[in-house]
Design a protein around this motif. Structure first.
Motif, PDB file in Angstrom:
ATOM      1  N   ASN A  31       0.826  -1.221   0.000  1.00 18.18           N
ATOM      2  CA  ASN A  31       0.000   0.000   0.000  1.00 18.18           C
ATOM      3  C   ASN A  31       0.855   1.264   0.000  1.00 18.18           C
ATOM      4  N   GLY A  32       2.012   1.203  -0.637  1.00 17.08           N
ATOM      5  CA  GLY A  32       2.949   2.332  -0.614  1.00 17.08           C
ATOM      6  C   GLY A  32       2.377   3.618  -1.165  1.00 17.08           C
ATOM      7  N   ASN A  33       1.364   3.507  -2.028  1.00 18.88           N
ATOM      8  CA  ASN A  33       0.769   4.731  -2.592  1.00 18.88           C
ATOM      9  C   ASN A  33      -0.422   5.236  -1.765  1.00 18.88           C
ATOM     10  N   LEU A  34      -0.679   4.620  -0.602  1.00 14.44           N
ATOM     11  CA  LEU A  34      -1.708   5.137   0.321  1.00 14.44           C
ATOM     12  C   LEU A  34      -0.987   5.879   1.450  1.00 14.44           C
ATOM     13  N   ILE A  35      -1.169   7.180   1.489  1.00 16.67           N
ATOM     14  CA  ILE A  35      -0.372   8.020   2.397  1.00 16.67           C
ATOM     15  C   ILE A  35      -1.297   8.835   3.296  1.00 16.67           C
ATOM     16  N   MET A  36      -1.115   8.710   4.588  1.00 13.79           N
ATOM     17  CA  MET A  36      -1.959   9.472   5.526  1.00 13.79           C
ATOM     18  C   MET A  36      -1.143  10.590   6.158  1.00 13.79           C
ATOM     19  N   VAL A  37      -1.732  11.758   6.212  1.00 12.46           N
ATOM     20  CA  VAL A  37      -1.113  12.879   6.921  1.00 12.46           C
ATOM     21  C   VAL A  37      -1.832  13.011   8.262  1.00 12.46           C
ATOM     22  N   THR A  38      -1.080  12.881   9.344  1.00 12.61           N
ATOM     23  CA  THR A  38      -1.727  12.941  10.649  1.00 12.61           C
ATOM     24  C   THR A  38      -0.845  13.710  11.640  1.00 12.61           C
ATOM     25  N   SER A  39      -1.307  13.781  12.885  1.00 11.64           N
ATOM     26  CA  SER A  39      -0.533  14.433  13.945  1.00 11.64           C
ATOM     27  C   SER A  39      -1.099  13.974  15.275  1.00 11.64           C
ATOM     28  N   ALA A  40      -0.410  14.313  16.345  1.00  8.08           N
ATOM     29  CA  ALA A  40      -0.895  13.913  17.668  1.00  8.08           C
ATOM     30  C   ALA A  40      -2.191  14.645  18.019  1.00  8.08           C
ATOM     31  N   LEU A  41      -2.220  15.948  17.755  1.00  9.62           N
ATOM     32  CA  LEU A  41      -3.294  16.809  18.265  1.00  9.62           C
ATOM     33  C   LEU A  41      -3.910  17.652  17.148  1.00  9.62           C
ATOM     34  N   PRO A  42      -5.074  18.251  17.397  1.00 12.64           N
ATOM     35  CA  PRO A  42      -5.667  19.132  16.385  1.00 12.64           C
ATOM     36  C   PRO A  42      -4.813  20.383  16.174  1.00 12.64           C
ATOM     37  N   GLY A  43      -4.920  20.969  15.010  1.00  8.68           N
ATOM     38  CA  GLY A  43      -4.333  22.285  14.749  1.00  8.68           C
ATOM     39  C   GLY A  43      -2.846  22.281  14.443  1.00  8.68           C
ATOM     40  N   GLU A  44      -2.259  21.105  14.253  1.00 13.85           N
ATOM     41  CA  GLU A  44      -0.799  21.056  14.021  1.00 13.85           C
ATOM     42  C   GLU A  44      -0.431  21.283  12.550  1.00 13.85           C
ATOM     43  N   GLY A  45      -1.428  21.246  11.671  1.00 12.67           N
ATOM     44  CA  GLY A  45      -1.142  21.513  10.253  1.00 12.67           C
ATOM     45  C   GLY A  45      -1.352  20.324   9.329  1.00 12.67           C
ATOM     46  N   LYS A  46      -2.191  19.381   9.733  1.00 15.13           N
ATOM     47  CA  LYS A  46      -2.447  18.199   8.892  1.00 15.13           C
ATOM     48  C   LYS A  46      -3.091  18.589   7.570  1.00 15.13           C
ATOM     49  N   THR A  47      -4.166  19.370   7.647  1.00 20.49           N
ATOM     50  CA  THR A  47      -4.882  19.726   6.424  1.00 20.49           C
ATOM     51  C   THR A  47      -4.009  20.604   5.540  1.00 20.49           C
ATOM     52  N   PHE A  48      -3.309  21.548   6.141  1.00 20.94           N
ATOM     53  CA  PHE A  48      -2.389  22.413   5.398  1.00 20.94           C
ATOM     54  C   PHE A  48      -1.365  21.560   4.652  1.00 20.94           C
ATOM     55  N   THR A  49      -0.811  20.568   5.347  1.00 20.79           N
ATOM     56  CA  THR A  49       0.210  19.707   4.739  1.00 20.79           C
ATOM     57  C   THR A  49      -0.389  18.787   3.680  1.00 20.79           C
ATOM     58  N   ALA A  50      -1.537  18.186   3.985  1.00 21.90           N
ATOM     59  CA  ALA A  50      -2.145  17.243   3.026  1.00 21.90           C
ATOM     60  C   ALA A  50      -2.500  17.954   1.724  1.00 21.90           C
ATOM     61  N   VAL A  51      -3.076  19.154   1.833  1.00 24.19           N
ATOM     62  CA  VAL A  51      -3.474  19.899   0.628  1.00 24.19           C
ATOM     63  C   VAL A  51      -2.235  20.309  -0.164  1.00 24.19           C
TER      64      VAL A  51
END
Ligand SMILES: Nc1ncnc2c1ncn2[C@@H]1O[C@H](COP(=O)(O)OP(=O)(O)O)[C@@H](O)[C@H]1O
Ligand SMILES: [Mg+2]
Length: 325
Positions: A132-152
Protein backbone atom coordinates in the motif's frame (compact mmCIF):
# COMPACT_ATOMS: atom_id res chain seq x y z
CA UNK A 1 -40.62 15.17 9.70
CA UNK A 2 -39.75 12.18 7.47
CA UNK A 3 -36.23 11.53 6.23
CA UNK A 4 -37.28 12.57 2.73
CA UNK A 5 -38.73 15.82 4.05
CA UNK A 6 -35.55 16.41 6.05
CA UNK A 7 -33.43 15.77 2.95
CA UNK A 8 -35.60 18.15 0.89
CA UNK A 9 -35.28 20.78 3.63
CA UNK A 10 -31.49 20.40 3.61
CA UNK A 11 -31.41 20.74 -0.15
CA UNK A 12 -33.41 23.94 0.13
CA UNK A 13 -30.87 25.16 2.71
CA UNK A 14 -28.04 24.21 0.34
CA UNK A 15 -29.73 26.16 -2.45
CA UNK A 16 -30.26 29.19 -0.22
CA UNK A 17 -26.58 29.00 0.82
CA UNK A 18 -25.65 29.42 -2.84
CA UNK A 19 -24.81 25.83 -3.78
CA UNK A 20 -25.81 24.82 -7.28
CA UNK A 21 -28.43 22.09 -7.00
CA UNK A 22 -28.96 20.71 -10.49
CA UNK A 23 -32.17 18.86 -11.23
CA UNK A 24 -33.37 19.25 -7.66
CA UNK A 25 -37.04 19.52 -8.40
CA UNK A 26 -37.81 15.84 -7.98
CA UNK A 27 -38.49 14.82 -4.41
CA UNK A 28 -37.82 11.11 -4.67
CA UNK A 29 -34.36 9.79 -3.94
CA UNK A 30 -33.59 8.06 -7.22
CA UNK A 31 -33.36 10.86 -9.71
CA UNK A 32 -31.54 9.93 -12.90
CA UNK A 33 -31.26 12.67 -15.50
CA UNK A 34 -31.87 11.39 -19.03
CA UNK A 35 -30.58 13.31 -22.02
CA UNK A 36 -30.73 12.09 -25.61
CA UNK A 37 -32.04 8.77 -24.33
CA UNK A 38 -28.74 8.10 -22.58
CA UNK A 39 -29.09 7.22 -18.92
CA UNK A 40 -26.95 9.51 -16.73
CA UNK A 41 -25.64 9.14 -13.23
CA UNK A 42 -27.83 10.52 -10.50
CA UNK A 43 -26.60 13.94 -9.45
CA UNK A 44 -24.67 13.98 -6.16
CA UNK A 45 -27.60 15.82 -4.62
CA UNK A 46 -30.02 13.14 -5.80
CA UNK A 47 -27.67 10.52 -4.43
CA UNK A 48 -27.78 12.30 -1.05
CA UNK A 49 -31.58 12.23 -1.19
CA UNK A 50 -31.60 8.59 -2.18
CA UNK A 51 -29.23 7.64 0.59
CA UNK A 52 -31.08 9.80 3.12
CA UNK A 53 -34.33 8.13 2.16
CA UNK A 54 -32.71 4.79 2.94
CA UNK A 55 -31.39 6.11 6.25
CA UNK A 56 -27.76 5.88 5.09
CA UNK A 57 -27.01 9.57 5.37
CA UNK A 58 -27.96 11.03 8.74
CA UNK A 59 -26.35 14.46 8.30
CA UNK A 60 -25.25 15.83 4.92
CA UNK A 61 -22.27 18.14 5.25
CA UNK A 62 -23.37 21.78 5.11
CA UNK A 63 -21.61 23.88 2.49
CA UNK A 64 -19.16 26.51 3.64
CA UNK A 65 -19.50 30.05 2.28
CA UNK A 66 -16.37 29.45 0.17
CA UNK A 67 -17.62 26.23 -1.31
CA UNK A 68 -17.40 25.96 -5.06
CA UNK A 69 -20.57 24.96 -6.91
CA UNK A 70 -20.52 21.63 -8.64
CA UNK A 71 -20.41 21.71 -12.39
CA UNK A 72 -20.98 18.59 -14.42
CA UNK A 73 -18.96 19.05 -17.52
CA UNK A 74 -16.62 16.08 -17.53
CA UNK A 75 -17.67 13.44 -20.04
CA UNK A 76 -16.21 10.03 -19.29
CA UNK A 77 -15.22 7.48 -21.90
CA UNK A 78 -18.41 5.55 -21.10
CA UNK A 79 -20.49 8.62 -22.02
CA UNK A 80 -21.49 9.40 -18.45
CA UNK A 81 -20.68 12.64 -16.70
CA UNK A 82 -18.47 13.21 -13.69
CA UNK A 83 -18.64 16.07 -11.20
CA UNK A 84 -15.94 18.71 -11.24
CA UNK A 85 -15.19 21.64 -8.97
CA UNK A 86 -13.26 24.83 -9.60
CA UNK A 87 -10.72 25.38 -6.84
CA UNK A 88 -10.04 29.08 -6.32
CA UNK A 89 -6.28 28.96 -6.88
CA UNK A 90 -5.77 32.70 -6.37
CA UNK A 91 -7.33 32.42 -2.92
CA UNK A 92 -5.18 29.40 -2.11
CA UNK A 93 -2.05 31.23 -3.25
CA UNK A 94 -2.92 34.24 -1.11
CA UNK A 95 -3.23 31.91 1.88
CA UNK A 96 0.24 30.47 1.37
CA UNK A 97 -0.54 27.22 -0.43
CA UNK A 98 1.31 25.61 -3.33
CA UNK A 99 -0.32 26.46 -6.66
CA UNK A 100 0.58 25.22 -10.13
CA UNK A 101 1.19 28.75 -11.48
CA UNK A 102 3.84 29.55 -8.84
CA UNK A 103 6.27 26.62 -9.06
CA UNK A 104 9.20 28.69 -7.75
CA UNK A 105 7.60 29.94 -4.52
CA UNK A 106 9.17 29.06 -1.16
CA UNK A 107 6.26 26.82 -0.19
CA UNK A 108 6.55 24.99 -3.53
CA UNK A 109 10.26 24.45 -2.88
CA UNK A 110 9.58 23.09 0.60
CA UNK A 111 6.98 20.63 -0.60
CA UNK A 112 9.24 19.60 -3.48
CA UNK A 113 11.63 18.31 -0.82
CA UNK A 114 8.83 16.76 1.20
CA UNK A 115 7.22 14.88 -1.68
CA UNK A 116 10.35 13.28 -3.14
CA UNK A 117 10.78 10.38 -0.68
CA UNK A 118 7.02 9.82 -0.62
CA UNK A 119 6.83 9.46 -4.39
CA UNK A 120 9.94 7.31 -4.38
CA UNK A 121 8.44 4.98 -1.76
CA UNK A 122 5.12 4.81 -3.59
CA UNK A 123 6.82 3.77 -6.80
CA UNK A 124 9.09 1.09 -5.42
CA UNK A 125 8.45 -2.19 -7.18
CA UNK A 126 9.29 -5.88 -6.99
CA UNK A 127 11.27 -6.95 -3.93
CA UNK A 128 11.50 -3.45 -2.48
CA UNK A 129 7.80 -2.63 -3.01
CA UNK A 130 5.99 -1.28 0.04
CA UNK A 131 2.56 -2.73 0.76
CA UNK A 132 0.00 0.00 0.00
CA UNK A 133 2.95 2.33 -0.61
CA UNK A 134 0.77 4.73 -2.59
CA UNK A 135 -1.71 5.14 0.32
CA UNK A 136 -0.37 8.02 2.40
CA UNK A 137 -1.96 9.47 5.53
CA UNK A 138 -1.11 12.88 6.92
CA UNK A 139 -1.73 12.94 10.65
CA UNK A 140 -0.53 14.43 13.94
CA UNK A 141 -0.90 13.91 17.67
CA UNK A 142 -3.29 16.81 18.27
CA UNK A 143 -5.67 19.13 16.39
CA UNK A 144 -4.33 22.29 14.75
CA UNK A 145 -0.80 21.06 14.02
CA UNK A 146 -1.14 21.51 10.25
CA UNK A 147 -2.45 18.20 8.89
CA UNK A 148 -4.88 19.73 6.42
CA UNK A 149 -2.39 22.41 5.40
CA UNK A 150 0.21 19.71 4.74
CA UNK A 151 -2.15 17.24 3.03
CA UNK A 152 -3.47 19.90 0.63
CA UNK A 153 -0.01 21.23 -0.19
CA UNK A 154 1.39 17.75 -0.65
CA UNK A 155 -1.50 16.83 -2.97
CA UNK A 156 -1.06 20.01 -5.03
CA UNK A 157 2.69 19.50 -5.20
CA UNK A 158 2.47 15.84 -6.26
CA UNK A 159 -0.21 16.75 -8.83
CA UNK A 160 2.37 18.98 -10.51
CA UNK A 161 4.44 15.90 -11.34
CA UNK A 162 4.07 14.97 -14.98
CA UNK A 163 3.33 11.29 -14.68
CA UNK A 164 1.36 11.12 -11.43
CA UNK A 165 -2.29 11.54 -10.55
CA UNK A 166 -3.38 12.41 -7.02
CA UNK A 167 -6.51 11.60 -5.11
CA UNK A 168 -6.90 13.72 -1.97
CA UNK A 169 -9.25 12.02 0.48
CA UNK A 170 -10.96 13.93 3.27
CA UNK A 171 -10.36 11.32 5.97
CA UNK A 172 -11.14 13.69 8.85
CA UNK A 173 -14.67 12.39 8.75
CA UNK A 174 -15.77 14.00 12.02
CA UNK A 175 -14.48 17.48 11.07
CA UNK A 176 -13.99 17.62 7.30
CA UNK A 177 -11.81 20.63 6.46
CA UNK A 178 -11.49 20.32 2.68
CA UNK A 179 -14.85 22.05 2.09
CA UNK A 180 -13.48 25.13 3.86
CA UNK A 181 -10.02 25.07 2.31
CA UNK A 182 -10.74 23.90 -1.25
CA UNK A 183 -14.48 24.18 -1.73
CA UNK A 184 -15.13 20.45 -1.80
CA UNK A 185 -18.82 19.90 -2.47
CA UNK A 186 -21.36 18.58 -0.01
CA UNK A 187 -21.66 15.32 -1.89
CA UNK A 188 -21.46 11.68 -0.89
CA UNK A 189 -17.94 10.50 -0.22
CA UNK A 190 -15.87 8.08 1.81
CA UNK A 191 -18.48 7.30 4.47
CA UNK A 192 -21.19 6.56 1.91
CA UNK A 193 -18.81 4.22 0.09
CA UNK A 194 -18.57 2.35 3.39
CA UNK A 195 -22.28 2.28 4.19
CA UNK A 196 -23.92 1.49 0.88
CA UNK A 197 -23.25 -0.53 -2.25
CA UNK A 198 -25.31 1.91 -4.31
CA UNK A 199 -22.42 4.27 -4.95
CA UNK A 200 -19.40 3.53 -7.13
CA UNK A 201 -15.97 4.78 -6.08
CA UNK A 202 -15.70 6.61 -9.40
CA UNK A 203 -19.06 8.34 -8.81
CA UNK A 204 -17.94 9.76 -5.45
CA UNK A 205 -14.63 11.12 -6.74
CA UNK A 206 -14.75 14.78 -7.81
CA UNK A 207 -12.43 16.11 -10.52
CA UNK A 208 -10.90 19.57 -10.11
CA UNK A 209 -9.52 22.32 -12.33
CA UNK A 210 -6.01 21.28 -11.20
CA UNK A 211 -4.66 18.78 -13.71
CA UNK A 212 -4.14 15.38 -12.11
CA UNK A 213 -5.91 16.28 -8.83
CA UNK A 214 -9.19 14.69 -7.76
CA UNK A 215 -10.91 14.72 -4.40
CA UNK A 216 -12.92 12.22 -2.42
CA UNK A 217 -15.08 14.13 0.11
CA UNK A 218 -15.62 12.77 3.62
CA UNK A 219 -19.35 12.36 3.10
CA UNK A 220 -21.99 12.79 5.73
CA UNK A 221 -21.25 12.42 9.43
CA UNK A 222 -21.77 8.91 10.77
CA UNK A 223 -21.77 8.04 14.46
CA UNK A 224 -19.97 4.73 13.84
CA UNK A 225 -17.24 6.30 11.70
CA UNK A 226 -14.38 4.54 13.51
CA UNK A 227 -15.90 1.11 12.98
CA UNK A 228 -16.55 1.96 9.34
CA UNK A 229 -12.95 3.08 8.78
CA UNK A 230 -11.69 -0.17 10.33
CA UNK A 231 -14.17 -2.36 8.43
CA UNK A 232 -13.63 -4.96 5.73
CA UNK A 233 -15.51 -2.67 3.34
CA UNK A 234 -12.86 0.00 3.99
CA UNK A 235 -10.16 -2.45 2.93
CA UNK A 236 -12.11 -3.12 -0.27
CA UNK A 237 -12.60 0.59 -1.01
CA UNK A 238 -8.93 1.34 -0.35
CA UNK A 239 -7.85 -1.50 -2.60
CA UNK A 240 -10.00 0.03 -5.35
CA UNK A 241 -8.61 3.52 -4.70
CA UNK A 242 -5.03 2.30 -4.60
CA UNK A 243 -4.95 -0.10 -7.51
CA UNK A 244 -7.33 1.28 -10.14
CA UNK A 245 -4.64 3.46 -11.72
CA UNK A 246 -1.00 2.44 -11.40
CA UNK A 247 0.26 6.04 -11.30
CA UNK A 248 -2.19 7.25 -8.65
CA UNK A 249 -1.04 8.49 -5.25
CA UNK A 250 -3.76 8.67 -2.61
CA UNK A 251 -3.29 11.22 0.17
CA UNK A 252 -5.53 11.15 3.25
CA UNK A 253 -6.10 14.21 5.39
CA UNK A 254 -6.85 12.65 8.77
CA UNK A 255 -8.05 13.37 12.28
CA UNK A 256 -5.49 13.71 15.09
CA UNK A 257 -4.23 10.46 16.63
CA UNK A 258 -4.64 11.10 20.35
CA UNK A 259 -8.14 12.54 20.97
CA UNK A 260 -10.05 10.05 18.80
CA UNK A 261 -9.62 6.58 17.30
CA UNK A 262 -10.54 7.30 13.65
CA UNK A 263 -6.97 8.07 12.57
CA UNK A 264 -5.69 4.88 14.16
CA UNK A 265 -8.27 2.90 12.20
CA UNK A 266 -7.18 4.62 9.00
CA UNK A 267 -3.51 4.05 9.80
CA UNK A 268 -3.99 0.29 9.69
CA UNK A 269 -4.35 0.48 5.91
CA UNK A 270 -1.61 2.97 5.08
CA UNK A 271 1.71 2.30 3.40
CA UNK A 272 3.21 5.63 4.50
CA UNK A 273 2.31 8.10 7.23
CA UNK A 274 3.40 11.73 7.40
CA UNK A 275 3.41 12.78 11.05
CA UNK A 276 3.11 16.54 11.39
CA UNK A 277 4.49 18.01 14.59
CA UNK A 278 3.80 21.65 15.45
CA UNK A 279 7.09 23.17 16.53
CA UNK A 280 7.23 24.71 20.00
CA UNK A 281 3.72 23.60 20.93
CA UNK A 282 3.39 19.82 20.90
CA UNK A 283 5.10 18.10 23.83
CA UNK A 284 7.45 15.24 23.12
CA UNK A 285 5.36 12.96 25.34
CA UNK A 286 2.32 13.55 23.11
CA UNK A 287 4.37 12.84 19.99
CA UNK A 288 5.70 9.60 21.51
CA UNK A 289 2.20 8.48 22.49
CA UNK A 290 0.94 9.26 18.99
CA UNK A 291 3.79 7.37 17.34
CA UNK A 292 3.01 4.34 19.52
CA UNK A 293 -0.50 4.22 18.02
CA UNK A 294 0.83 3.83 14.47
CA UNK A 295 3.55 1.28 15.12
CA UNK A 296 2.11 -1.04 12.50
CA UNK A 297 3.14 1.29 9.68
CA UNK A 298 6.75 0.75 8.58
CA UNK A 299 7.24 4.17 7.05
CA UNK A 300 6.53 7.17 9.23
CA UNK A 301 7.90 10.47 8.01
CA UNK A 302 8.18 13.25 10.57
CA UNK A 303 7.55 16.83 9.56
CA UNK A 304 8.22 19.73 11.88
CA UNK A 305 5.67 22.39 11.02
CA UNK A 306 5.36 26.06 11.90
CA UNK A 307 9.04 26.10 12.86
CA UNK A 308 10.89 29.38 13.06
CA UNK A 309 12.55 29.13 9.67
CA UNK A 310 15.50 31.24 10.78
CA UNK A 311 16.33 28.36 13.14
CA UNK A 312 15.81 25.17 11.18
CA UNK A 313 13.70 25.74 8.10
CA UNK A 314 11.13 23.01 7.57
CA UNK A 315 12.64 19.84 8.93
CA UNK A 316 11.66 16.62 7.32
CA UNK A 317 13.03 13.14 7.78
CA UNK A 318 12.35 9.53 8.52
CA UNK A 319 11.36 8.14 11.85
CA UNK A 320 11.88 4.40 12.35
CA UNK A 321 14.88 2.17 12.04
CA UNK A 322 13.95 0.61 8.76
CA UNK A 323 14.63 3.71 6.75
CA UNK A 324 14.05 3.01 3.06
CA UNK A 325 17.19 2.74 1.06
N1 LIG B 1 3.19 25.91 7.76
C1 LIG B 1 2.12 26.70 7.89
N2 LIG B 1 2.16 27.97 7.43
C2 LIG B 1 1.10 28.78 7.55
N3 LIG B 1 -0.08 28.43 8.11
C3 LIG B 1 -0.19 27.17 8.58
C4 LIG B 1 0.89 26.23 8.49
N4 LIG B 1 0.48 25.07 9.03
C5 LIG B 1 -0.79 25.26 9.44
N5 LIG B 1 -1.20 26.51 9.18
C6 LIG B 1 -2.51 27.09 9.53
O1 LIG B 1 -2.79 26.71 10.87
C7 LIG B 1 -4.18 26.40 11.02
C8 LIG B 1 -4.33 24.96 11.50
O2 LIG B 1 -3.82 24.10 10.49
P1 LIG B 1 -4.64 22.84 9.98
O3 LIG B 1 -3.90 22.30 8.79
O4 LIG B 1 -6.08 23.16 9.77
O5 LIG B 1 -4.48 21.87 11.24
P2 LIG B 1 -5.06 20.41 11.48
O6 LIG B 1 -5.58 19.89 10.19
O7 LIG B 1 -3.88 19.61 11.98
O8 LIG B 1 -6.11 20.54 12.53
C9 LIG B 1 -4.82 26.63 9.66
O9 LIG B 1 -5.35 27.94 9.63
C10 LIG B 1 -3.64 26.51 8.70
O10 LIG B 1 -3.87 27.22 7.50
MG1 LIG C 1 -7.47 19.24 9.59
Amino acid sequence: MSLIEQAAKRLEELRRAGAEVPGASSSDGAEVASLDGVERLPTPEAAIRGLAARGAVPEPVAPSPNQAPLSRDIRRSDGREQSRIEIDLERLKARGFVTPDAPKSQIADEFRVIKRPIIHNARRTAASAIRNGNLIMVTSALPGEGKTFTAVNLALSVAMELDTTVLLVDGDVAHPELPRVLGTPASPGLLELLTTNELDVSDAIVRTNVDNLSILPAGAHHRRATELLASEQMAIVLHELGTRYPDRIVIFDSPPLLPTTEARALALHMGQIVMVVAADSTRQHAVNLALATIENCDIVLMMLNKADKTDVGTYYGYYADDEPK
